[in-house]
Design an enzyme around this catalytic site. Sequence first.
Site, PDB file in Angstrom:
ATOM      1  N   HIS A 121      19.504  43.047  31.247  1.00  0.00           N
ATOM      2  CA  HIS A 121      18.416  42.670  30.289  1.00  0.00           C
ATOM      3  C   HIS A 121      18.230  44.020  29.390  1.00  0.00           C
ATOM      4  O   HIS A 121      18.323  45.200  30.089  1.00  0.00           O
ATOM      5  CB  HIS A 121      17.252  42.215  30.984  1.00  0.00           C
ATOM      6  CG  HIS A 121      16.089  41.747  30.278  1.00  0.00           C
ATOM      7  ND1 HIS A 121      15.274  42.818  29.695  1.00  0.00           N
ATOM      8  CD2 HIS A 121      15.736  40.733  29.644  1.00  0.00           C
ATOM      9  CE1 HIS A 121      14.271  42.138  29.061  1.00  0.00           C
ATOM     10  NE2 HIS A 121      14.536  40.810  29.086  1.00  0.00           N
ATOM     11  N   ASP A 198      16.967  45.436  39.469  1.00  0.00           N
ATOM     12  CA  ASP A 198      16.204  44.577  38.608  1.00  0.00           C
ATOM     13  C   ASP A 198      15.993  42.923  39.139  1.00  0.00           C
ATOM     14  O   ASP A 198      16.747  42.252  39.198  1.00  0.00           O
ATOM     15  CB  ASP A 198      17.021  44.346  37.006  1.00  0.00           C
ATOM     16  CG  ASP A 198      16.171  43.428  36.150  1.00  0.00           C
ATOM     17  OD1 ASP A 198      14.968  42.824  36.769  1.00  0.00           O
ATOM     18  OD2 ASP A 198      16.517  43.514  34.835  1.00  0.00           O
ATOM     19  N   GLN A 201      14.367  38.268  38.016  1.00  0.00           N
ATOM     20  CA  GLN A 201      14.527  36.746  37.996  1.00  0.00           C
ATOM     21  C   GLN A 201      15.057  36.369  39.579  1.00  0.00           C
ATOM     22  O   GLN A 201      14.847  35.283  39.772  1.00  0.00           O
ATOM     23  CB  GLN A 201      15.761  36.725  37.234  1.00  0.00           C
ATOM     24  CG  GLN A 201      15.818  36.599  35.662  1.00  0.00           C
ATOM     25  CD  GLN A 201      14.719  35.642  34.961  1.00  0.00           C
ATOM     26  OE1 GLN A 201      14.270  34.702  35.530  1.00  0.00           O
ATOM     27  NE2 GLN A 201      14.158  36.029  33.748  1.00  0.00           N
ATOM     28  N   LYS A 224       6.526  35.892  36.006  1.00  0.00           N
ATOM     29  CA  LYS A 224       7.572  35.020  36.269  1.00  0.00           C
ATOM     30  C   LYS A 224       7.612  34.400  37.928  1.00  0.00           C
ATOM     31  O   LYS A 224       8.295  33.577  37.968  1.00  0.00           O
ATOM     32  CB  LYS A 224       9.052  35.893  36.191  1.00  0.00           C
ATOM     33  CG  LYS A 224       9.408  36.565  34.754  1.00  0.00           C
ATOM     34  CD  LYS A 224      10.772  36.832  34.520  1.00  0.00           C
ATOM     35  CE  LYS A 224      10.748  37.904  33.574  1.00  0.00           C
ATOM     36  NZ  LYS A 224      10.835  37.044  32.180  1.00  0.00           N
ATOM     37  N   CYS A 362      17.186  38.719  25.182  1.00  0.00           N
ATOM     38  CA  CYS A 362      17.107  40.454  25.202  1.00  0.00           C
ATOM     39  C   CYS A 362      18.305  40.894  26.056  1.00  0.00           C
ATOM     40  O   CYS A 362      18.314  41.729  26.992  1.00  0.00           O
ATOM     41  CB  CYS A 362      15.634  40.621  26.303  1.00  0.00           C
ATOM     42  SG  CYS A 362      14.263  40.046  25.526  1.00  0.00           S
TER      43      CYS A 362
HETATM   44  N1  7TS Z   1      15.081  41.951  33.610  1.00  0.00           N
HETATM   45  C1  7TS Z   1      15.297  40.637  33.660  1.00  0.00           C
HETATM   46  C2  7TS Z   1      16.718  40.184  34.166  1.00  0.00           C
HETATM   47  C3  7TS Z   1      14.758  39.873  32.872  1.00  0.00           C
HETATM   48  O1  7TS Z   1      15.028  38.429  32.882  1.00  0.00           O
HETATM   49  C4  7TS Z   1      13.304  40.041  32.270  1.00  0.00           C
HETATM   50  C5  7TS Z   1      12.529  39.193  31.280  1.00  0.00           C
HETATM   51  C6  7TS Z   1      12.922  41.385  32.576  1.00  0.00           C
HETATM   52  C7  7TS Z   1      14.011  42.301  33.087  1.00  0.00           C
HETATM   53  C8  7TS Z   1      11.743  42.109  31.919  1.00  0.00           C
HETATM   54  O2  7TS Z   1      10.832  41.534  32.384  1.00  0.00           O
HETATM   55  P1  7TS Z   1       9.356  41.883  31.890  1.00  0.00           P
HETATM   56  O3  7TS Z   1       8.365  41.017  32.487  1.00  0.00           O
HETATM   57  O4  7TS Z   1       9.229  43.378  31.964  1.00  0.00           O
HETATM   58  O5  7TS Z   1       9.090  41.554  30.331  1.00  0.00           O
HETATM   59  N2  7TS Z   1      13.314  38.323  30.850  1.00  0.00           N
HETATM   60  C9  7TS Z   1      12.957  37.248  29.879  1.00  0.00           C
HETATM   61  C10 7TS Z   1      13.822  36.201  29.522  1.00  0.00           C
HETATM   62  O6  7TS Z   1      14.945  35.844  30.056  1.00  0.00           O
HETATM   63  N3  7TS Z   1      13.079  35.376  28.548  1.00  0.00           N
HETATM   64  O7  7TS Z   1      12.012  36.341  28.136  1.00  0.00           O
HETATM   65  C11 7TS Z   1      11.745  37.351  29.073  1.00  0.00           C
END
Ligand code: 7TS
Length: 408
Positions: A121, A198, A201, A224, A362
């Site tokens: 990501h 990371d 997910q 999430k 992303c």
């Molecule tokens: N890493 C992964 C694998 C992700 O899926 C996401 C967000 C992030 C980092 C960033 O997370 P945040 O909470 O700091 O924004 N992924 C997604 C997605 O797949 N669709 O919208 C956000």
Amino acid sequence: MRPAEIRELFPILKQEVNGHPLVYLDSAATSQKPIQVIEALKHYYEWDNANVHRGVHTLGSRATDAYEGARAKVAKFIGASSEQEIIFTRGTTTAINIVASSYARSILREGDEIVLTPMEHHSNLIPWQQAAKATGAVLKYIPLQPDGTILLSDVENVITDRTKIVSIVYVSNVLGVINPVKEIAKIAHKHGAKIMVDGAQSTPHMKVDVQDLDCDFYGLSGHKMCGPTGIGALYGKKALLESMEPVEFGGEMIDHVDLYESTWKELPWKFEGGTPIIAGAVGLGAAIDFLQEVGMDTIFKHDIELTNYAMERMTQIEDLVVYGPTHNRAGLVTFNLGDVHPHDVATVLDAEGVAIRAGHHCAQPLMRWLEVSSTARASFYLYNSEEDIDRLVMALLKTKEYFGHAIG
Ligand code: 7TS
């Protein structure tokens, strides 16, 4: 597990969208929130709201207890050895940025290597690009197999004694791949490198034990995993966090302040400058209670069963291409339907009350690797059922009918 009963606990899912009962298949972007989390936020603001770590009054201590209690829940939930190893952040992005700007920049020297994969990501890519630019370190990538998985033999080849940091996603938000992070951590450590995972997910869907994985850093996002937006956490091994400089300076994180010099509080507070995300942490604590009540193993099994069912049904749709491996994948399916633009697919699905995500997710380098500009993605969680997948499939067939000219 009974998704219908679980669904009842999510008020937002009771509505109709465009004349159809809502089918929410975008939990990888953000999950919905159960009533327990909504009530916890309401209770906090109605009864306990005050700033933390300063007031001697009753509300101040209640707010502090609630905030620190949430930290203890996060620590236990991911198997940290101490609450001091949990830094509250805005989410995974902030967690990775703290490590990339504090730890990485202090140890990286010209020619040192940062190892990533092309499936990351942007949040686990750009902070490392910036750290590399600032220090003269170089980025190296573990190659992907045709199905999007990685081979440990490639990990062995890419990581060398010049590698100082390996940063890798546990569960890909596009391919659904579950990476062997425990094995990768072993290889990284053999070369004296540190590993950041990371966990955006993985944390919502499976039991995570940072000590078993033996990762050095781990980031997660509350929104999430049934929690509110604006809260997440960075786990780091205590000795590493202790060796690191804070990245934000100001109130709350200091011990002694002079006109020209100051000292920091101990862990974890030295990384939490300013009034923290108190209500968010309380909501995350309630989300963790909820997830644990259902059981992480139950959730994982449910998500995998749904994914298998979705894969089985979706791959029967002519001209539908699914990306990622056929097995050992987490609860999401990324796909394209003939030449129909994913945004058009998502628009027709929305008219049928089915919410999916379309775009580059992303992960632009991964899109280029897949040789597409964007994809559609359906992602599942504990409130989804086989009926939701049936509705998705029906809506996809309708899309195919509607855009017949663009397919085949
Ligand atoms: N890493 C992964 C694998 C992700 O899926 C996401 C967000 C992030 C980092 C960033 O997370 P945040 O909470 O700091 O924004 N992924 C997604 C997605 O797949 N669709 O919208 C956000």
